[in-house]
Design an enzyme around this catalytic site. Sequence first.
Site, PDB file in Angstrom:
ATOM      1  N   TRP A  97       2.242   1.797  -3.284  1.00 59.74           N
ATOM      2  CA  TRP A  97       1.334   2.167  -4.195  1.00 59.74           C
ATOM      3  C   TRP A  97       1.345   3.643  -4.237  1.00 59.74           C
ATOM      4  O   TRP A  97       1.238   4.426  -5.499  1.00 59.74           O
ATOM      5  CB  TRP A  97      -0.181   1.750  -3.942  1.00 59.74           C
ATOM      6  N   HIS A  98       1.497   4.420  -3.408  1.00 57.91           N
ATOM      7  CA  HIS A  98       1.497   5.801  -3.037  1.00 57.91           C
ATOM      8  C   HIS A  98       2.777   6.395  -4.011  1.00 57.91           C
ATOM      9  O   HIS A  98       2.670   7.562  -4.323  1.00 57.91           O
ATOM     10  CB  HIS A  98       1.576   6.576  -1.769  1.00 57.91           C
ATOM     11  N   GLY A  99       3.838   5.650  -4.035  1.00 57.98           N
ATOM     12  CA  GLY A  99       4.998   6.166  -4.932  1.00 57.98           C
ATOM     13  C   GLY A  99       6.390   5.240  -4.984  1.00 57.98           C
ATOM     14  O   GLY A  99       6.373   4.563  -3.980  1.00 57.98           O
ATOM     15  N   GLY A 128       0.718  -1.159  -0.152  1.00 57.73           N
ATOM     16  CA  GLY A 128      -0.090  -0.085   0.155  1.00 57.73           C
ATOM     17  C   GLY A 128       0.796   1.305   0.080  1.00 57.73           C
ATOM     18  O   GLY A 128       0.601   1.994  -0.699  1.00 57.73           O
ATOM     19  N   PHE A 182       0.122  10.125  -7.446  1.00 62.60           N
ATOM     20  CA  PHE A 182       0.147   8.756  -7.217  1.00 62.60           C
ATOM     21  C   PHE A 182      -0.358   7.819  -8.300  1.00 62.60           C
ATOM     22  O   PHE A 182      -0.544   6.872  -8.350  1.00 62.60           O
ATOM     23  CB  PHE A 182      -0.291   8.534  -5.906  1.00 62.60           C
TER      24      PHE A 182
END
Lengths: 369, 486
Positions: free
Chosen positions: B331-333, B328, B486
Amino acid sequence: MSSSTFSSEKATPGPKEPLAILIGVLLLLALELVVRTVPESWRIGYTSALGAYYEVKHQVEAFGAADVGILGTSRGRESVVVPSLQAICAKELGDPLTVANYSCAGIRAREVEYLTKMLLRSRKKPRLLLYVVSPRILQGEENNERFEQLFASDADRRLIGGSKKKTLDEMISEPVLDVLWRTYKTFRHRMRFHSLLSTMARGQVPSSPVKGEYTMWQRYDSGRKLSRSGLTKEDVNRYVEGLMNGKGEYVLGAQRIKALEDTFVVCQRAGVPIVLIEVPLAQMLKEAYPRGLYDRFLNIMRTVCKNAGVPFVELDQLGISLTDEDFLEYSHLNLEGAQIFTKALAEKVAVPMLRRGALAKSSEWSGRR
Amino acid sequence: MLFNSFHFILFLLIVIPVTWMLQSSVKWRNAFLLLVSYYFYGCWDWRFLSLLFLSTLINYLCGLALGKKNGHSKTNERTETKRRFILAISLVTSLGILGFFKYFNFFVSSADSLLHSLGFQVNDLTLQIVLPIGISFYTFQTLSYTVDVYRGDVSVEKNLITFALYVSFFPQLVAGPIERAPRFLPQFRRPNPVSATMVYDGFYLILWGLFKKTVIADNVSSIAAASFGSEPVSGLWTLFGIYAFAIQIYCDFSGYTDIARGTAKCMGFDLMLNFNLPYFSSNPREFWARWHISLSTWLRDYLYIPLGGNRRGPVRTYVNLMTTMILGGLWHGAAWTFVLWGTYQGALLCVHRGLQPFLARIAPAANSWKGRIWSVACLVVFFHLICVGWMLFRAESVGNVAQMVRVMATNFFGHRPGWVNLDSLVVLASCGLLLFGVQIAQFLTKDLNCIFRIPLWSRGLAYFLLLGGIIIFGNLGSNEFIYFQF
């Protein structure tokens, strides 16, 4: 914690919701009426950061240019004590002329050019422009001035707009903002609300050099001194490094030098004398600059001024000596230092130039070098 | 095209009335909305429309193929293998595109650094890759559809236009909420009559979202940027910068979501709630039920539960929690700070899970005064734990995190850095008070729409403050929303 603490969207708007929205819009219109009824001078707010650009614009549009205008960055703003300059000039010339400091934090040469053009096309032209310079005004090579459009005339704005590729967002948003700016005074003078809040928070009444008053630092921070600031060489080095490009060079941009030349041309065409003056900087800042940068800057100024026939006044010509006690920090003079600089500036530059009038060109100063 | 631009306002002024007019014909309405959604996306970079088409087409075809196999009355092992193969095509291509555009440089440069540290010489392999906007959001949305079809949770969408609109519906295309097919697809299959209530509700959401973005987030952003962009010199002022970022990221992202939901509502569509007062959480589990709800439920349903969830014993549960949260975070960066942030969130969830019986034992009765103090203390403590997470999230590098932690531990009351002044304090205090004032009312009434409960005149005043706030204090430049990256 149980799930009962979670909120959800329960209430729904009723049929009278448009009435609530209408009340909101009517209150906005009422605010606009209030803004329109207060005097123009009160509507113009002052904040010493970027808000100063807007204040300069509003002030010049509403009241025209002052007799003596000072141009430059925040270093120029803090180096001149406007009331003192005004008093000396008035006493020496027997003429209660007006003085305003149009210096804005972080302004670049191209923005100064458009600001100068705005002063020259205002309903009351200046009699003398004092352009206070340091390497900062030429720093950077890219053409990323934010405020040239603000000062530009409609025709110039189209020219500036034509030279830069705009996004679709900008092409749509800019004209809308422009119409809003021109017609809706609440939006146009939004800085005033900011300065009102700032006044409430600080308990300090805004003091504007654009209106011929002291700067905020001169009025409220006059006791600050570099010698007691705790700033170290590393702090200054970090500051200078922050101004360098990716290759570690402190660039004095060719585009900005050209803007300086263009500024001289527009002044000469308008018959308004302009004088370039070297601003005092603390020794620790000059030492933090890359080797030879400051001399290169002075050489550029000498050459550009000589070619244009514009006087360039260097600090040693003013005959003043400043120490760390005269600076707030490494970049800006404090009130004490600014008084010394202003007195010399008034007696050796402003008064003689004003005495000679618009015809007194640069020979006296440019001829010395 | 940014939500906080006049371009978008103009766009809405055309799109919303045309959508109303076309409500009677689902086919034409969908075709129109698809066209304007592609225009909306193309305004950023028309080249990336091809990726959106590709992702849509692959998942549409996989859905169709899975639908055919699902339709077989007898599912034997061979059919199941084929179904898995089709699902794998969808997963590999969608995640492959995402992986290449988002993570290629990250993994290559990380491997490069590792090899360098081991003494090997390698050529620089990184490419000049531009991250297509919203790719993480629409990839997850399309993936959820294929997985749901595979599981039999949703019927196959045979109409390509309807499916393409599900993937690229403009209000939620670039930053979510990540919608699910069972809830969202049916909305494109039927006419959605737009009531006056929906339009008023939508208008309020757009206004409140714009206020949060332009007045609060954009004004505190300079404080956060100054704090994270300079060397930390004092723990107290570092914390001050982290508070600023906590306010900024919440108002930026939830502001975007509110505008997206409001826009959809004005056209008769209902997007899911993505934020439910996250800073009123007293533990990490609750936080993830309140923050970016569409992502956390996605991770739960398509990652945590398939990994085994909490059904395979305590150790495996902790491993699953950590895996889910690390992915997770990623996923943001594509940066180690995001991996660190995900790890931290996973660790918080694990520690909370482990301590839950103990906390339940020591917690005073909820209705007593001690219980209330306990609840407030939990909120305050956990808010600061979230802030530690934001420090990891926003930091420029892992080294920057280490510097901040060191300063907070060793020099909490150090000298005030240059970027802190009275103006920044006033901005942060007023934005914080404004935000939390409204949210306390929403929390106490347990109603996010509590504004509609107040008398008409007060509501008029609230609209005045929202509109006036945006006009006078709003940053009307071109500040992008944080979550677009993102």
